[in-house]
Enzyme design. Structure first.
Site, short mmCIF file in Angstrom:
data_model
loop_
_atom_site.label_atom_id
_atom_site.label_comp_id
_atom_site.label_asym_id
_atom_site.label_seq_id
_atom_site.Cartn_x
_atom_site.Cartn_y
_atom_site.Cartn_z
N PRO A 7 0.71 -1.06 0.05
CA PRO A 7 0.06 0.17 0.12
C PRO A 7 0.79 1.22 0.03
O PRO A 7 0.41 2.33 -0.37
CB PRO A 7 -0.80 -0.13 1.30
CG PRO A 7 -0.89 -1.66 1.65
CD PRO A 7 0.62 -2.03 1.17
N GLU A 17 1.12 -7.97 8.81
CA GLU A 17 1.22 -6.58 9.17
C GLU A 17 2.01 -5.76 8.04
O GLU A 17 1.75 -4.75 7.67
CB GLU A 17 1.57 -6.29 10.45
CG GLU A 17 1.55 -4.70 10.96
CD GLU A 17 0.43 -4.03 10.89
OE1 GLU A 17 0.34 -2.98 10.96
OE2 GLU A 17 -0.67 -4.79 11.09
N ARG A 41 -0.70 -8.75 -21.30
CA ARG A 41 -1.81 -8.25 -22.71
C ARG A 41 -0.97 -7.25 -23.56
O ARG A 41 -1.34 -7.21 -24.67
CB ARG A 41 -3.03 -7.67 -22.22
CG ARG A 41 -2.87 -6.49 -21.74
CD ARG A 41 -4.15 -5.91 -20.88
NE ARG A 41 -5.34 -5.93 -21.91
CZ ARG A 41 -5.64 -4.89 -22.78
NH1 ARG A 41 -4.62 -3.68 -22.63
NH2 ARG A 41 -6.32 -4.75 -23.67
N ASP A 55 -6.07 1.75 -26.05
CA ASP A 55 -6.94 1.70 -24.72
C ASP A 55 -6.98 2.84 -23.98
O ASP A 55 -6.27 3.75 -24.32
CB ASP A 55 -6.27 0.58 -23.82
CG ASP A 55 -6.48 -0.67 -24.34
OD1 ASP A 55 -7.31 -1.07 -25.10
OD2 ASP A 55 -5.49 -1.92 -23.92
#
Length: 245
Positions: free
Chosen positions: A89, A116, A154, A169
């Site tokens: 994160p 954690e 991809r 895209d």
């Protein structure tokens, strides 16, 4: 491209790698997947991979030894210098530009954590990239790794068949993609824009660019801040802004 995934839950990747575009990429030998349970590298008889944090606090922290040894093992089988990606994160926010950057590599190693957090020595000494897929917290890095691997694979040559498929895209051009339509041209009174059935390819391309500009301006105006627009595109954007008032 060689892709190694270090995880405590290797079975999570069976369905992802065994279907759709990722399966096709493996069959075409564009990508090779290897999923490693880094618990197998734990050097204690109970195969524990985590411990309490020094200084106290909630949760458990992944120990450096199993992950160091697992990374060194998969590196030893590769001739290329791999990028080692830590799902975290605290990492760099993932985007299409990063996907394109990673797609140019020959070997990627993904470390999927749990608990954690990681012992800081993992970050400092074996990781080349820390990546977050968004400002939220998951129970582990596996889902984030799947997202990144799908978005990277991809882009590999030949995987999508038509190379233009990913070049237009959303985000690849810096803008959101234009709307798409298919048959029938009239569905329950809802008609496809006339320009798309006109056969005039120049007009169709102009419509698509204008629609991309409009969609980006209304949904993600932040993307336009760093985008270099031609004078024509600036003119169209000004027209879109006037229509929006």
């Amino acid at each position: 491209m060689k892709i190694d995934v270090l995880t405590l839950f290797p079975e999570m990747f069976e369905g992802v790698f065994g279907h759709s575009i990722l399966k096709k990429a493996a069959e075409q030998k564009a990508a090779q997947y290897n999923v490693v349970n880094f618990r197998d590298y734990a050097d204690n008889k109970h195969k524990t991979v985590d411990d309490y944090p020094y200084g106290g606090g909630a949760g458990m922290v992944l120990k450096p030894q199993p992950i160091f040894d697992a990374v060194e093992a998969v590196k030893s089988s590769s001739e290329a210098k791999p990028r080692v990606v830590l799902l975290c994160p605290q990492g760099e926010r993932y985007n299409q530009k990063k996907a394109e950057e990673l797609a140019a590599e020959e070997h990627l190693i993904f470390i999927c954590g749990h608990y954690e957090g990681y012992d800081e020595r993992i970050r400092e000494h074996i990781v080349t990239d820390e990546i977050s897929i968004g400002d939220f917290v998951l129970t582990g890095g596996e889902l984030g790794a799947m997202v990144i691997i799908d978005s990277v694979v991809r882009l590999l040559p030949g995987v999508l068949g038509n190379q233009e498929s990913h070049q237009k895209d959303s985000f690849s051009t810096g803008m959101l993609e234009h709307p798409h339509y298919t048959r029938p041209a009239d569905f329950r009174g809802l008609k496809v824009p006339d320009v798309l059935v006109s056969g005039n390819h120049a007009h169709i391309e102009e419509w698509r660019v204008k629609q991309s500009l409009k969609r980006t301006y209304t949904r993600r105006p932040d993307l336009l801040e760093d985008l270099e627009l031609s004078e024509t595109h600036k003119k169209w954007l000004n027209e879109i802004k006037k229509e929006d008032k």
